[in-house]
Design a protein around this motif. Sequence first.
Motif, mmCIF file in Angstrom:
data_model
loop_
_atom_site.group_PDB
_atom_site.id
_atom_site.type_symbol
_atom_site.label_atom_id
_atom_site.label_comp_id
_atom_site.label_asym_id
_atom_site.label_seq_id
_atom_site.Cartn_x
_atom_site.Cartn_y
_atom_site.Cartn_z
ATOM 1 N N HIS A 111 0.834 -1.202 0.000
ATOM 2 C CA HIS A 111 0.000 0.000 0.000
ATOM 3 C C HIS A 111 0.872 1.256 0.000
ATOM 4 C CE1 HIS A 111 -3.127 2.872 0.968
ATOM 5 N NE2 HIS A 111 -2.400 3.267 1.990
ATOM 6 N N GLN A 112 1.911 1.267 0.834
ATOM 7 C CA GLN A 112 2.784 2.439 0.897
ATOM 8 C C GLN A 112 3.527 2.648 -0.424
ATOM 9 O OE1 GLN A 112 5.049 1.415 4.375
ATOM 10 N NE2 GLN A 112 3.677 2.537 5.747
ATOM 11 N N ARG A 113 3.994 1.567 -1.033
ATOM 12 C CA ARG A 113 4.686 1.670 -2.313
ATOM 13 C C ARG A 113 3.759 2.239 -3.385
ATOM 14 N NH1 ARG A 113 4.218 -1.384 -6.383
ATOM 15 N NH2 ARG A 113 3.343 -3.121 -5.212
ATOM 16 N N ILE A 114 2.536 1.741 -3.433
ATOM 17 C CA ILE A 114 1.563 2.216 -4.416
ATOM 18 C C ILE A 114 1.233 3.692 -4.176
ATOM 19 C CG2 ILE A 114 -0.845 1.982 -5.169
ATOM 20 C CD1 ILE A 114 -0.471 -1.084 -4.647
ATOM 21 N N ALA A 115 1.109 4.100 -2.915
ATOM 22 C CA ALA A 115 0.817 5.500 -2.596
ATOM 23 C C ALA A 115 1.962 6.407 -3.039
ATOM 24 C CB ALA A 115 0.560 5.663 -1.097
ATOM 25 N N ARG A 116 3.206 5.974 -2.808
ATOM 26 C CA ARG A 116 4.356 6.776 -3.251
ATOM 27 C C ARG A 116 4.369 6.913 -4.771
ATOM 28 N NH1 ARG A 116 7.013 3.898 0.759
ATOM 29 N NH2 ARG A 116 7.759 2.368 -0.744
ATOM 30 N N GLU A 117 4.130 5.811 -5.469
ATOM 31 C CA GLU A 117 4.105 5.860 -6.931
ATOM 32 C C GLU A 117 3.004 6.793 -7.437
ATOM 33 O OE1 GLU A 117 3.693 1.790 -8.112
ATOM 34 O OE2 GLU A 117 5.768 1.289 -7.584
ATOM 35 N N ARG A 118 1.836 6.726 -6.799
ATOM 36 C CA ARG A 118 0.721 7.585 -7.210
ATOM 37 C C ARG A 118 1.064 9.059 -6.991
ATOM 38 N NH1 ARG A 118 -2.882 6.995 -3.352
ATOM 39 N NH2 ARG A 118 -2.627 9.113 -2.654
ATOM 40 N N LYS A 119 1.681 9.380 -5.866
ATOM 41 C CA LYS A 119 2.056 10.772 -5.590
ATOM 42 C C LYS A 119 3.101 11.261 -6.588
ATOM 43 C CE LYS A 119 0.915 10.720 -0.708
ATOM 44 N NZ LYS A 119 1.427 10.755 0.666
ATOM 45 N N THR A 120 4.038 10.407 -6.936
ATOM 46 C CA THR A 120 5.053 10.775 -7.924
ATOM 47 C C THR A 120 4.407 11.050 -9.270
ATOM 48 O OG1 THR A 120 6.695 9.431 -6.779
ATOM 49 C CG2 THR A 120 7.180 10.015 -9.052
ATOM 50 N N GLN A 121 3.489 10.195 -9.685
ATOM 51 C CA GLN A 121 2.799 10.388 -10.969
ATOM 52 C C GLN A 121 1.973 11.671 -10.959
ATOM 53 O OE1 GLN A 121 0.592 6.767 -11.408
ATOM 54 N NE2 GLN A 121 2.351 5.602 -12.155
ATOM 55 N N ALA A 123 2.548 14.349 -9.168
ATOM 56 C CA ALA A 123 3.471 15.487 -9.198
ATOM 57 C C ALA A 123 3.964 15.742 -10.618
ATOM 58 C CB ALA A 123 4.650 15.230 -8.264
ATOM 59 N N ARG A 124 4.253 14.689 -11.345
ATOM 60 C CA ARG A 124 4.689 14.853 -12.737
ATOM 61 C C ARG A 124 3.559 15.440 -13.592
ATOM 62 N NH1 ARG A 124 7.159 9.129 -12.805
ATOM 63 N NH2 ARG A 124 9.170 9.522 -11.869
ATOM 64 N N ARG A 125 2.344 14.921 -13.372
ATOM 65 C CA ARG A 125 1.209 15.371 -14.168
ATOM 66 C C ARG A 125 0.885 16.840 -13.878
ATOM 67 N NH1 ARG A 125 -2.901 12.378 -12.174
ATOM 68 N NH2 ARG A 125 -3.802 14.155 -11.128
ATOM 69 N N VAL A 126 0.947 17.234 -12.625
ATOM 70 C CA VAL A 126 0.630 18.602 -12.241
ATOM 71 C C VAL A 126 1.768 19.544 -12.615
ATOM 72 C CG1 VAL A 126 0.170 20.088 -10.234
ATOM 73 C CG2 VAL A 126 -0.912 17.872 -10.411
ATOM 74 N N GLY A 127 2.964 19.020 -12.724
ATOM 75 C CA GLY A 127 4.094 19.851 -13.118
ATOM 76 C C GLY A 127 4.818 20.460 -11.950
ATOM 77 N N LEU A 128 4.998 19.722 -10.899
ATOM 78 C CA LEU A 128 5.713 20.240 -9.735
ATOM 79 C C LEU A 128 7.219 20.034 -9.855
ATOM 80 C CD1 LEU A 128 3.298 19.172 -6.867
ATOM 81 C CD2 LEU A 128 3.473 21.354 -8.020
ATOM 82 N N GLY A 129 7.674 19.663 -11.027
ATOM 83 C CA GLY A 129 9.102 19.520 -11.242
ATOM 84 C C GLY A 129 9.825 20.842 -11.105
#
Length: 156
Positions: A111-121, A123-129
């Motif tokens: 669950h934690q791994r999936i949550a981290r991956e979702r947050k990373t995706q 952030a990329r989609r929103v453009g927080l780079g």
Amino acid sequence: MRARRDTPLNDLRLAIDCLPLRTREAMLEGIRANDIIVGAYSDRDGGVCPMLAAHRHGGRTSFVSFAHAWDRFSGAKRARRATARELHVLTAQLEDSILSEADLGGAIADHQRIARERKTQEARRVGLGWLSERRADAAAEGALAQVERRRHLVKR
């Protein structure tokens, strides 16, 4: 008033928990695939007790305590078909017993791994780079200012 701990339902649950995991899983399959009876091992109409149903589905265990607990829970005086309520309780107890042995640590890590991956995706989609780019720009500006100070000191 204190509740009695030696109720037929508690005895049934204890007997279920004492069964090997494979037998509990086989029993669950067996009660879904067979006509289940109480008060006997089998009857002339093809009904079987839960232990025989488990045996037929790969749970090769002989556990007399389960048979006694099952018959006590059902109040069997003679061989008869199990009621819908009795089957529902048995199914629920088996499922709960099987789930209690699940590896929760592994599930939490997944669950934690999936949550981290979702947050990373996200952030990329929103453009927080740009946040990391600003940090790099600030570091470069600091280095440039330091070079300018040194150069200014050398000229004097």
